[in-house]
Structures are given as structure tokens and as C-alpha cells.
Scaffold this motif. Sequence first.
Motif, PDB file in Angstrom:
ATOM      1  N   GLY D 289      10.392   9.634  49.593  1.00 14.27           N
ATOM      2  CA  GLY D 289      10.590   8.198  49.667  1.00 14.27           C
ATOM      3  C   GLY D 289      10.837   7.761  51.097  1.00 14.27           C
ATOM      4  O   GLY D 289      10.851   8.573  52.032  1.00 14.27           O
ATOM      5  N   SER D 290      11.051   6.476  51.259  1.00 15.27           N
ATOM      6  CA  SER D 290      11.243   5.942  52.609  1.00 15.27           C
ATOM      7  C   SER D 290      12.584   6.356  53.211  1.00 15.27           C
ATOM      8  O   SER D 290      12.757   6.340  54.420  1.00 15.27           O
ATOM      9  CB  SER D 290      11.140   4.415  52.586  1.00 15.27           C
ATOM     10  N   LYS D 291      13.535   6.755  52.363  1.00 16.90           N
ATOM     11  CA  LYS D 291      14.858   7.108  52.873  1.00 16.90           C
ATOM     12  C   LYS D 291      15.261   8.550  52.597  1.00 16.90           C
ATOM     13  O   LYS D 291      16.314   9.000  53.070  1.00 16.90           O
ATOM     14  CB  LYS D 291      15.924   6.209  52.235  1.00 16.90           C
ATOM     15  N   GLY D 292      14.483   9.242  51.787  1.00 16.85           N
ATOM     16  CA  GLY D 292      14.888  10.599  51.453  1.00 16.85           C
ATOM     17  C   GLY D 292      13.837  11.312  50.636  1.00 16.85           C
ATOM     18  O   GLY D 292      12.749  10.765  50.383  1.00 16.85           O
ATOM     19  N   ALA D 293      14.153  12.513  50.242  1.00 15.60           N
ATOM     20  CA  ALA D 293      13.193  13.329  49.492  1.00 15.60           C
ATOM     21  C   ALA D 293      13.948  14.312  48.605  1.00 15.60           C
ATOM     22  O   ALA D 293      15.132  14.602  48.824  1.00 15.60           O
ATOM     23  CB  ALA D 293      12.276  14.088  50.450  1.00 15.60           C
ATOM     24  N   LEU D 294      13.243  14.808  47.598  1.00 18.63           N
ATOM     25  CA  LEU D 294      13.797  15.769  46.649  1.00 18.63           C
ATOM     26  C   LEU D 294      12.816  16.904  46.437  1.00 18.63           C
ATOM     27  O   LEU D 294      11.604  16.687  46.477  1.00 18.63           O
ATOM     28  CB  LEU D 294      14.006  15.103  45.283  1.00 18.63           C
ATOM     29  N   ALA D 295      13.328  18.091  46.153  1.00 18.01           N
ATOM     30  CA  ALA D 295      12.466  19.205  45.766  1.00 18.01           C
ATOM     31  C   ALA D 295      13.172  20.029  44.698  1.00 18.01           C
ATOM     32  O   ALA D 295      14.383  20.272  44.794  1.00 18.01           O
ATOM     33  CB  ALA D 295      12.126  20.073  46.975  1.00 18.01           C
ATOM     34  N   PHE D 296      12.420  20.443  43.711  1.00 12.97           N
ATOM     35  CA  PHE D 296      12.961  21.189  42.568  1.00 12.97           C
ATOM     36  C   PHE D 296      11.967  22.260  42.158  1.00 12.97           C
ATOM     37  O   PHE D 296      10.761  22.066  42.246  1.00 12.97           O
ATOM     38  CB  PHE D 296      13.204  20.228  41.397  1.00 12.97           C
ATOM     39  N   ASP D 297      12.502  23.397  41.703  1.00 17.35           N
ATOM     40  CA  ASP D 297      11.656  24.458  41.134  1.00 17.35           C
ATOM     41  C   ASP D 297      12.393  25.034  39.929  1.00 17.35           C
ATOM     42  O   ASP D 297      13.506  25.558  40.071  1.00 17.35           O
ATOM     43  CB  ASP D 297      11.405  25.547  42.184  1.00 17.35           C
ATOM     44  N   LEU D 298      11.770  24.958  38.776  1.00 19.12           N
ATOM     45  CA  LEU D 298      12.425  25.411  37.543  1.00 19.12           C
ATOM     46  C   LEU D 298      12.795  26.894  37.593  1.00 19.12           C
ATOM     47  O   LEU D 298      13.705  27.330  36.891  1.00 19.12           O
ATOM     48  CB  LEU D 298      11.510  25.136  36.335  1.00 19.12           C
ATOM     49  N   GLU D 299      12.099  27.690  38.397  1.00 20.05           N
ATOM     50  CA  GLU D 299      12.494  29.099  38.523  1.00 20.05           C
ATOM     51  C   GLU D 299      13.881  29.223  39.157  1.00 20.05           C
ATOM     52  O   GLU D 299      14.491  30.282  39.096  1.00 20.05           O
ATOM     53  CB  GLU D 299      11.449  29.902  39.304  1.00 20.05           C
ATOM     54  N   ARG D 300      14.344  28.161  39.809  1.00 19.74           N
ATOM     55  CA  ARG D 300      15.716  28.089  40.333  1.00 19.74           C
ATOM     56  C   ARG D 300      16.349  26.808  39.804  1.00 19.74           C
ATOM     57  O   ARG D 300      16.684  25.903  40.559  1.00 19.74           O
ATOM     58  CB  ARG D 300      15.692  28.115  41.863  1.00 19.74           C
ATOM     59  N   GLU D 301      16.506  26.769  38.480  1.00 22.86           N
ATOM     60  CA  GLU D 301      16.810  25.490  37.850  1.00 22.86           C
ATOM     61  C   GLU D 301      18.215  24.989  38.101  1.00 22.86           C
ATOM     62  O   GLU D 301      18.503  23.835  37.800  1.00 22.86           O
ATOM     63  CB  GLU D 301      16.511  25.552  36.348  1.00 22.86           C
ATOM     64  N   ASN D 302      19.098  25.806  38.651  1.00 23.64           N
ATOM     65  CA  ASN D 302      20.441  25.327  38.970  1.00 23.64           C
ATOM     66  C   ASN D 302      20.530  24.702  40.364  1.00 23.64           C
ATOM     67  O   ASN D 302      21.614  24.408  40.838  1.00 23.64           O
ATOM     68  CB  ASN D 302      21.445  26.476  38.849  1.00 23.64           C
ATOM     69  N   GLU D 303      19.393  24.532  41.017  1.00 24.01           N
ATOM     70  CA  GLU D 303      19.384  24.002  42.373  1.00 24.01           C
ATOM     71  C   GLU D 303      18.514  22.752  42.466  1.00 24.01           C
ATOM     72  O   GLU D 303      17.481  22.659  41.829  1.00 24.01           O
ATOM     73  CB  GLU D 303      18.805  25.059  43.341  1.00 24.01           C
TER      74      GLU D 303
END
Lengths: 395, 395, 395, 395
Positions: D289-303
Motif C-alpha cells: 500500500g501507499s503507507k505499508g506492506a504485509l507478507a504472509f506464508d502459511l508454512e510459517r503461519e504464526n508469523e
Amino acid sequence: MTDVHPPELRVALVGHGFMGAAHSQAFRVAPRFFDLPLAPVMSTLVGRNAAATTAAAEKWGWQKTSNDWHEVVDDPDIDLIDISSPGSTHVEIAVAALAAGKHVLCEKPLANSVEEAEVMAAAAAEAAKKGVFAMVGFTYRRVPAITFARDLVARGALGQIRQVRAAYLQDWLVDEEGPMTWRLDKSKAGSGSLGDIGAHAIDAVQFITGQTLDSVSGLLHTFVTERPLLDESVAQTSLGGAASSERGQVTVDDVALFTARLSGGAIGTFEATRFATGRKNAFRIEIHGSKGALAFDLERENELEFYDAEAPSDLLGFKRILVTEPEHPYFANWWPTGHTIGYEHGFSHQLVDLVNALAAGEQPTPSFADGLQVQRVLEAVERSSDGGSAWTTTA
Amino acid sequence: MTDVHPPELRVALVGHGFMGAAHSQAFRVAPRFFDLPLAPVMSTLVGRNAAATTAAAEKWGWQKTSNDWHEVVDDPDIDLIDISSPGSTHVEIAVAALAAGKHVLCEKPLANSVEEAEVMAAAAAEAAKKGVFAMVGFTYRRVPAITFARDLVARGALGQIRQVRAAYLQDWLVDEEGPMTWRLDKSKAGSGSLGDIGAHAIDAVQFITGQTLDSVSGLLHTFVTERPLLDESVAQTSLGGAASSERGQVTVDDVALFTARLSGGAIGTFEATRFATGRKNAFRIEIHGSKGALAFDLERENELEFYDAEAPSDLLGFKRILVTEPEHPYFANWWPTGHTIGYEHGFSHQLVDLVNALAAGEQPTPSFADGLQVQRVLEAVERSSDGGSAWTTTA
Amino acid sequence: MTDVHPPELRVALVGHGFMGAAHSQAFRVAPRFFDLPLAPVMSTLVGRNAAATTAAAEKWGWQKTSNDWHEVVDDPDIDLIDISSPGSTHVEIAVAALAAGKHVLCEKPLANSVEEAEVMAAAAAEAAKKGVFAMVGFTYRRVPAITFARDLVARGALGQIRQVRAAYLQDWLVDEEGPMTWRLDKSKAGSGSLGDIGAHAIDAVQFITGQTLDSVSGLLHTFVTERPLLDESVAQTSLGGAASSERGQVTVDDVALFTARLSGGAIGTFEATRFATGRKNAFRIEIHGSKGALAFDLERENELEFYDAEAPSDLLGFKRILVTEPEHPYFANWWPTGHTIGYEHGFSHQLVDLVNALAAGEQPTPSFADGLQVQRVLEAVERSSDGGSAWTTTA
Amino acid sequence: MTDVHPPELRVALVGHGFMGAAHSQAFRVAPRFFDLPLAPVMSTLVGRNAAATTAAAEKWGWQKTSNDWHEVVDDPDIDLIDISSPGSTHVEIAVAALAAGKHVLCEKPLANSVEEAEVMAAAAAEAAKKGVFAMVGFTYRRVPAITFARDLVARGALGQIRQVRAAYLQDWLVDEEGPMTWRLDKSKAGSGSLGDIGAHAIDAVQFITGQTLDSVSGLLHTFVTERPLLDESVAQTSLGGAASSERGQVTVDDVALFTARLSGGAIGTFEATRFATGRKNAFRIEIHGSKGALAFDLERENELEFYDAEAPSDLLGFKRILVTEPEHPYFANWWPTGHTIGYEHGFSHQLVDLVNALAAGEQPTPSFADGLQVQRVLEAVERSSDGGSAWTTTA
């Protein structure tokens, strides 16, 4: 960039092994990326073997060679002597060079004993009064991530430092048939993992935290006590070469483990090893404070992990910072954002800081006194190990 | 699945804190995923506070409650007593239960002193002669990645083990205003980080390597020696609660650092801390051998990193193995490939192994003798710390 | 190292922006680490602005300057013309240089249109008949991890390639007030993310897999269509500078997304973006084959992840290979095991391969024909985007 | 916990494959960790094969079985029908159940066609008027990291969302000799990777961003078109089993690639594949996004990784948040800080939200209307793929 060309800084480099290559690259490259107040001139490369020295000089771009370091000490055209030869040679060259009014950059560890280091530090203190300066080459201080770690601690981002965990992990001795080299001979190298890579861990932790290691409890251990001697008739490097059928005694430590109490109340664990199977050059540092934490691994040297304990409670976590932005130490002079640098760049940064200090007539850091203090820590670890890991002060 | 229903194993659980919840979940879940030769029955939950015990029993599905552990020891309908109360209570309950012919599962550390642990191990040895068995709950042995690490070492994939690096890092005490709990009171908890999480590090390393810690050099340290007392009028957990304005003495270690010599020639560094700012439950283990290496972090418990030093020289590296395949320990009974499990599953695996051993009339592992041995290591670390970190044998 | 000095290769470099700096570093450094059959001489730096060109030449060590590229085309002392100026200038300079018998190294993308690229490729083919060669600078082929990825595919370690996922992620345009530069002007840059970084993705995937992109379905998107014009009175770089109050039209893509069918039956997704907030220079490539897989991220350029699907079923996983060993491409000439290199080193490797080819009288790769093929893919993506993402052949 | 026992919610579960096991675990576990306003009763397990259904019911703890779903629709004691059977059965069961006044929880994708989904959504809308509710099981919405990602976007932490990258990567079809199952048969499964895992990607992205996919350009691809038929005489699972010598036609996609335009102006790339060699269950989502970003991977679902573009310029980076704190969605009811949960816990969270909505007489989410909308996206991808990847609206 100014119209006037900066004055020259004429350099002699003693030693043409791994460190000689790294230092040569710094002399070649740093002036092209940083505006230096003095212009390094790669004048003389010094080595005992004439053919090898000539070949290295030609390869790396040194103007001439010498096979006796006394020559460059006596050479009025030399301004700086860079000592990259084995530790056993440091004291004699450095003292002579300083006495002759040459600035000195000396590879770490400063010497092979506290006694030698004391002599060197005294010579450096004397020379400094005349504006002649000495610096010891703890290059990793100039890895941007480590310099930035220091900055973060200094600006209070970690609060009070409480715990330190430093491990320098290599595995190039895992193979029991790996040959003897001068690095495994105490008379030349002074110590093994302890002085070679443990010294980096000590200096970096002290540099980042601003605390000194006041007392230590240590254990030195050698897993493989005999190794094939090198076949002297075959070309070799400082880390290896072709083995002969004879065996020699390994007289240094393979692994050094120690615990330390630091001057500001922190406690720390340290490890230096050449037996960490699978780790090639994993110099890892973790620092925990009352307000934050840091984590670094030299195998990913363009990254620093930072934890801000004062972030909102659902946004706590280690942030992976790419230390490749113009705001980070040294980086504005290299490439655009996100473009990485490598191992050798620390040597350029070291040269930049040295040249700036010399031009300003100021003591560069780390000084020989700093190198002596690290030497005292190294010796305290050895004494502690010899004494059943009893706590030993480093003062 | 067979036609005949397996015989029951009627269970009483003593304690309803964090561990009580975890054990209850295992009794509830394990029989649904594993074909067990005995069917656990969640019979009686034991706790001193009647209201709290009743509430917990209802929440977790226990059939009835008791406010005096002697009742379940005397109850002829109980087959297994699961002791999840603080360490100071272990010895009395376990000895009585074993004498009464009940199998016992006891949380770690086994006891608060070697003396207590010796009494328990003796009682367990006596009971075993009559087919009554005791087990200590070092649950992390049953995390698939750790069990698989043990398997890899046992099949020789690492060669001769040389170096171990185990660190159990938490940070829930970093806040100096965090309150006192029973875990910070030596009279109840026995020790601090050392016994609580250091014990896990000791057991896991010994389990994986098949070597015991023969001697240690250790340092215990307490950063914050006074903390606000809990306001007893407010509900609280074993890890925290509401603070009052009075302060109590922290009588356990915040941090335990120790170095060890292992029975098979390896050396290791160990750390257990509740002051590792930023690390929530980072139980990290690294093992280096002559042929390979392993790395594990409980914060990523579905992964094990494995390094094969005998791979082709251009294909060396740590392999991130998702330990979620049918070929991995315990995993065939859970979900399809790549679907993760969490913290609580280790308790189910522990129960599976316990029940299988009981049904076979065999000693489950780790036994109370194993727990006693860990207790001796803990005590040796304390003695070494008291004695200036001098090397101390654990035998 | 031989006694005889190698013949010179006298170089003129056109352009002194970011790429000029990177190419200069390669000319300076590569001969010091690799034994080259020709000795590059940094003769002439060419730029339109006399003062800026002179300053850059002095900083980077070029012997002289010119403000008109025709001069170096006409200069009989120049052997190689290195074109690092914006894409719109490539065709004219390259054609003239080749006609004048100069070897050419031209930055990517080869040109701003297929038509221009065709002219260049034809000129190169003609020149090659006379032993005059042209190369296009897809430098990332020479990142050791990418070269090694190609080797692994070529030796069959992945089996049949089925899926490709390439994303080149930057975020330097996220700020809507970031200024216009020539890179955002279609008349100068040809395209935006597509040609600048998407071209790298195309070339690297084709290089690694040995397959070409035969047809594509693409989408180009511009989030911010107007940006502040640069204040021409203030110094600026190719990536930014000081903004004025006027605004200009962004005429290139911010983001390029495309799907491709490859010549060997694989399918792939591609992304090039300057709006991937948080990603600085994340050029990621993943390749999946019937026997294995690879993963790479330029932000960790010293690492390659490799998955061997034929490993034992409990030892499956991505192996993180540090591509820093003597066995890895180009690495034997740098530092000891585990010591990293950075972004700039790929330019040295490119130069090594170019010089070796020129000395051997062979066509260096990638050729202008290869560059033309990439240009055709770029154009096909644009046409597909203009045509509602319909599948478009690249031939 | 209240004194009064909550009213019962009597459940019938249709299907006893992988999803049946996961749903059973939720009914068993969720009430033990969450205070639910209704108490689920595991009443009836429904399956066609009597022996298999009985065995599953006994294993998972269902009170009784039925071999005809009409029986539970007609059973006045059943309050909720949970449909976990293949997609082809959803419409008939769901419509009948809702007409009979039963609440319905239906696994995703909602149906095998838009037409079926429309019928179901209409039936759900009608039932809702009478306080009978239907929910579709996009369980990953209830993975704490994904729920928290939604929260971060909703509170503006990312600013305006611009780019989305979602890839659900599995590799269980890489082996060409892997057998046919109902999941590879279009008549039963509706589609392949697209509906099975691509549907998760669509729902999760829409859930997190609050934007819908308005138009798509897609490509479906099948690498292996014939596979060995299962030997029906041997026990098998929904993902595999023993193969016979005969071969059947694979009628679904192995891989689905698509690009999308989202309702809020974002653009996204999507991938769903069972051919991503080396990736076991890697459901990766990145949002910029214009102010931030996210990344996720279900193989490390607690993060969850979070990037705050408004951090100080030298402290930019992705922060690895362990989503295991009491402040994170659902986590306060599980374990202490840093103790992980696994795949199955999302099903408990889904049940908690369902039961809370039913008790409040409110529509649970995602509704059948939401499921229908996802179905329309799936169909649009198929139509686009059939039409040469032309842009296709999803409305």
C-alpha cells in the motif's frame, strides 16, 4: 570535488596473503567512491619471497616491491605502512615504522601477546605526540550494519544493554585431514580461533555496546591435534594448500568458548570456532537491552535486525533492515537503494576513516590502545581456560 | 481400529495452570488421532482452590474434582496420576502415588533438588519392579523436529558430534515492573530460567546427541532482584497477574549461562534466559558433527535445518526440512503434507508414547532416573556458579 | 600470471550515471582479480556536459573526456565502446561504433523499440563477420547464484522445467511526490518497469531455463500519471533529484504483470514493479521442475536455494547454498569461503567473459540478437496490454 | 464462565475425509478454550459407506452415524449441518438443510458452478429471514496472522492498497504417476487448483483488503492429463491412494494463473498450483500500500511480516511479528506468548465466530453470498482462460 588535487599518502603494504589482497582493493577503490582529503598512492609491496611479491604487486597494481620491510621503514617517500603479515611480525615492524615517523595500519589481532601489544601501544602513544598515528584493523566495525548497530545503541534505541550473544562460526577445519598452516602454529599465529575470529567478536561487541569486557570465564579446545604438514613445494594460501605425508602439531585452539561480564552491567556469551560444520563465515551478534534488541549475521551482511520493545504490543517483532540506504553509514557513496555490497567494502570504509583522521591530525580508531585492550581480553580467556575456567579480570 | 474397545486408563491430573491446560488437551485429543492400546479417561482434576478447580474441570472436561491430592492417591479407580503442580510438590505426590500403585507422569524439572529427585527416582525404581511406571515430562522430545533430529544423529547422519549450541530465549521478565510469581520464588520453583527452560535445553541436547553432560562451568545471574508482589485479590496466571504496591525478593536466576563437556567428546554452550528482549519462545539448538549439522528453533517448530557435509562441494548448505510429512515422527497421524502443528501437539505425542509403554508393561522414557540425571546437571550448574564458574562434574 | 603483458583493450565509456559508475568499477577491478588475456585501459569518458564529464572522469580514473560520442567512434585508439547512456541513444552509437570496427558493450534493454533493436542486431551480425563483436549487458547473468542456477538446470538437476515465477520488486516510486526523471519519460526510456527491470527478469529466466518466452499475456499499469518536474538548476541522479513546482506526464508503466508460455513447455508469471512498498531490490526467481526447484532473491544475492525432489522422503527441503565457494562460478578469484560479494561484482564477471570472448575471437553472450529477442518479448507484453491482455507471440 | 450451562447446538457432519477430521477437531476443542454461548454436541456423522462412517465416528467421537444425509435434514434434534463432502454434493444438501430450518456450515468452494452457488445463496437469503443462517468455510480468514492482516489494513496501516501478490503453492501432483482422485475429476471437484486453493487466495485477499476482484485475466493449465486410476479395493484418502494399472483423464487444472483488477484500484497477481516442486503448503500473500506492506506464508503461519513506510528512513524494513500474543486475534484463549498454534486451530476459530453469530441471531461471515461472489471470480477465471486470457468481469 574540488579543483585542487589532494596531497598524496604514499603507502607500503607488508604482506600479500588474503589480507594483502583485501587492503589493496581498498586502496584502489575507496578513492573512487569517497572524496578523500589525501590521495593514497600504492607505492611499495613488501614480501619475503621476491617472485611471489613481484607477481602480487603486478596483479594488484603496486608500483614497486621490496623483500625487506626495513627498506620501507627507511624510505622517506613512504607515509603509511600497512602491516598485513602474520601476528608474530607485527611488533617489530610497527615499532620501527612509528619510530621512523610513518603512520601505521596494523591487521588484528594487534600482536601475539599482551607484552608485544603493550610495546606497540606505548610506541603508538609516543608517536601520536608527534602527529604520527597508528590504527588496528578491526575492519568489521566498518560493515555498515555493525556501524549502524553502534549508532542505534548510542542513540538509546536499546535502552540499558543486558545480554550479548556473539558467535563467529566457521568450518574450514572440520576435515581432520585438512593441512597445517601458519594459522595453526601458535608461534606464528599467537592463537587459533580465539585471536583470529574471537578477536573480531570482542571488538565488535565492545564497539557496538560501548562497554568493555571486564572479566571472562573461558574454555579453549582443540579437536584435532595433529594434521598433515603442507608440501612446501606446492603453491599454497594462508588457509590451506597441498598436504604432504608428514604430520605436525596443532598448537592453537580450534574452538574458544567464553562468558563475560561487561563494564556496564551486561553479561555475554562468546564463541569462536572453525568446527561449526555448515557455517562458512557466520559472525552472529545479538544484543538485548531494556528497550530493544539487535541481531546480525555476517553471512547476510547487508541486513540488520532490530526489535523495538516500545512498539505497540501487537506490532512487536524483529525488523529486517536492509542497511543499503543513503541514510546508513557509508552507503550514500556506493549504489542506489537495495543494491548490496560485500565483504571487501569494509576495508574501503576503514581506509576512509583512517585517511580522514590522518588529514585532520586526529587519532584514528581503533587505536593501538584499543588493540591492546582486546589483546588483554584474549589473554584473560587463555588464562581462564588454563585455570579451569575461573573468572579472570581483563585489566 | 479394532472391534474391541481398549481398556481404560483412568487419570487424575494435579494442577490446573498452564501445564494443566496443555495436559488436558493431550488427553482429549491424542486418542482421536492415534490408535491407543489404553483409553485415557479424564477422571479427576485436583487443585487446592475449590472454585478454581471446579471451573477448570468444567472447562477442560474432567469428570470430577478433588481439593486434596491424597484422595486420588487413595482412589482405587485411578490408574495414572499426572503431576502438573509446582516443583516443590512433586516429590511428595509422586512417591505416594507410586507407593499406591499408580503410574505417574510428572512435569519437569523432576524436583527442586537432587535430594528430592533421588527419592523420586528410588521410588520409581522400586515401583517399576511391580510394573508401576513413572515418566518425567520433557515434552519437547516429542516435537517431531526434535525427535527427527535424534533419529538423524542415531543413523549417523552427523558423524561424530563435536559442538552443541543450545539457547532457550524468552523475554517475559524484561519489564522491571513485571510482578513476582511462584516461578520467581526459589522455595516453590527451585530455580529460575535454569530449571524452567534450561532443563529443556539439557534434556533435548542429551536426547538428540545420545551424550550426557559430564561437567559444566556455569553462571547464574539475576538482573532484577525485587519485583512488585501480586495482588492476591485479582485473578492471575502462573506467568503473571496484577501487581500490588509491595515488593518481593526474586530468589531465582533470570539468566543461566553454562558450558559443558559431553560424554562423547563434544563441547557445548547453553543459555536459558527470560531477558532476551524480542525472543518470545526461541528454543534454538544447533549441533555440529564431523559429517553434518542440525539447527532448530522452536519459534518455527515445524522446521528442521540439516546440513550434509558429504553433499557435492557446490551443493553444500542447510536444508530447511518441513517436518510435516508422513515419514516424520508422529506426523502420519495428523494432517496432509505441509499442514503445520503447534506447541500443544508435543503433549499428545508424549501421551501416545506413555500409553504405549504402559500397555506393553515397559518403562516409558524419559524415566525418573533420566529426570534425576538432569537435576544433577542443574545442580552442578548452580554449584559451579556459586564456585566462580569452576568446572563441576554432574555425576 | 605470465611474463608477457597482455595486449591492451582501449575503452571509451559513453554515459556517467549509475551504470557508468558500475562499469568503471569493473574496468578498474576485474583485471586485479582475474587473469585477463587483454588489459582494459580506461581511456575516454564521454558525456554531453563537459564539467560533469570531467568530474566523473577524474573521480573514476578515465584518462580523458569527450563531449561528443562521434569522437570516440572516430578515434583509432579505441577498441571497445561501452554504451551506458539512456536507451534512446543506443541505436545510433552502436551502429556507428560497429561500422567503425569497434567492439561494443551496450547496456540493457538493447533499445527502445524492436525496430531499433533489429537495426542494431543486423549491424552486429555484419560486424561479427569481420571479427568485431557486440554484447548486451544483462549483468545479472553473471551473479554467481544465477550462473550456478543455469548450471544446475543444464546438468538436469531440476528435470523438466514446468513453472517459473519471476518478480523484480522495487519501491522507489511509492511516494507520489517523487519527481519525474528520464526513466519515467517514454521517449527516453522506452518503457518503465518493463524495460528497466522486467527485461532482467526475462533474460535471467531464459538464461537459467534455456527456454524462450514464446507468447505472453500482459498488463501494464501506471498508478501515478503526473509527477513534479525536476528543478534543472539542481544536481540530480538518474533515479531522482530536487523537484520543482511544475508537473510532467509519466508516460511509462509503474508496474508490468505478465504470464508467459515458454518454448520447452513451461509456464511462467512475471512481475516488474516500482511500487512494491518495502522491497528495495528484490529480484526473485523461482523455478520448478520435475526433479527439483530453485529459488533466488537478489536482496540475498550470495545465496541460492535448491530443492532436490529425489532426496530421501524425510530429507526433502530447500537447501540454502552460500554461492561463495571456489566451486561456484567466478568465486575462486575472489575471497575465501563464506566471504560475500555485492552488486557490483556482476559487472566484473561480465567484463571477464567479454574480454575472454574478444581475445578468442568469439561472439560474447548475450549478443545483440539475444537483446533483440528480449526486446521482442517486451514489445509483445506492451501489445498484449494494449490488446486487453490477449496472448501475443514474441516471434 | 457462567453458572448456567449454555444451550446445546446439535451438529451433524456430512463427510469424513480430511475436512471431516479437521471440523471434528474444532467441535471437540473450541469449547474447551473459548467460552461459547452455545455448546456444540457432536451428534451425527454422515457418510455413504457404513463401515467407514462408523469407524470415523468412533475415532472422532460422534454419537451416532447415518448413511443418508436426508436423515439428518429430517432429524428435529439437529441444529447445524456441516457439509464437508465433495463440492458436487453441496447444493442439494445445503438447500434441503436450510429449507428444513437447519443452520449450515459448508466447506469451500461453495459449489461447483455459479448456477449452483446462486441457488444456494438464494436459499440462504430466504432462510436468513427466518433466523436460519448459512456460512461458507473459508477457514484461513481465521488464521490469526490473516485476521490481523485484515485489521492492519482496516486501521489504515497500509494506506491505499495498490498491489497484491497471492500464490498458493503445493507440489503433490509433481509425480506423473500420482493417482487420479475425485479432486482431479471436474464432475466431482468442479475445478482443480483453482477452486481448491485458488479460492482461498481470492477469499483471503478480498478479506484482507476489503476490495473485490472486479475483473480477471487468467490461464488454466494441466501438465499431466492422464493418471493411474485408484485401485478401489484398497483404502485411500482424498489426496491419494494405491494406483491400479488403468488410467483416467484428469479433467481439472493443475495450475491457475490470473491477474486481477480490484474494486479499490489495486491490481493483483494470483497463482494456485499443485506443481510447485518443493512447496508443500505455501500460501503466500503480499500486499503493498501507499503507507505499508504485509507478507504472509502459511508454512510459517504464526508469523506476519509488516512494513511501515512511515518509520524513520534508517529504520525501514519488514518486521517479523509472531502473531502469538494475547493482543492478536483469537490468541488470548490459547497458550502463553510465543507458543505456536497449527493448521487445525483456524477451524476452531471459525466455529467460535459461527457460534457467536448464531447465538446473537446474526449472519455469520463469510455468507453464502460471499461464497457465490468467490464462485463468480472462479468462473470468470475459467471463462477468461477459455477466451485467450481476455479480461473478464466477475459481476
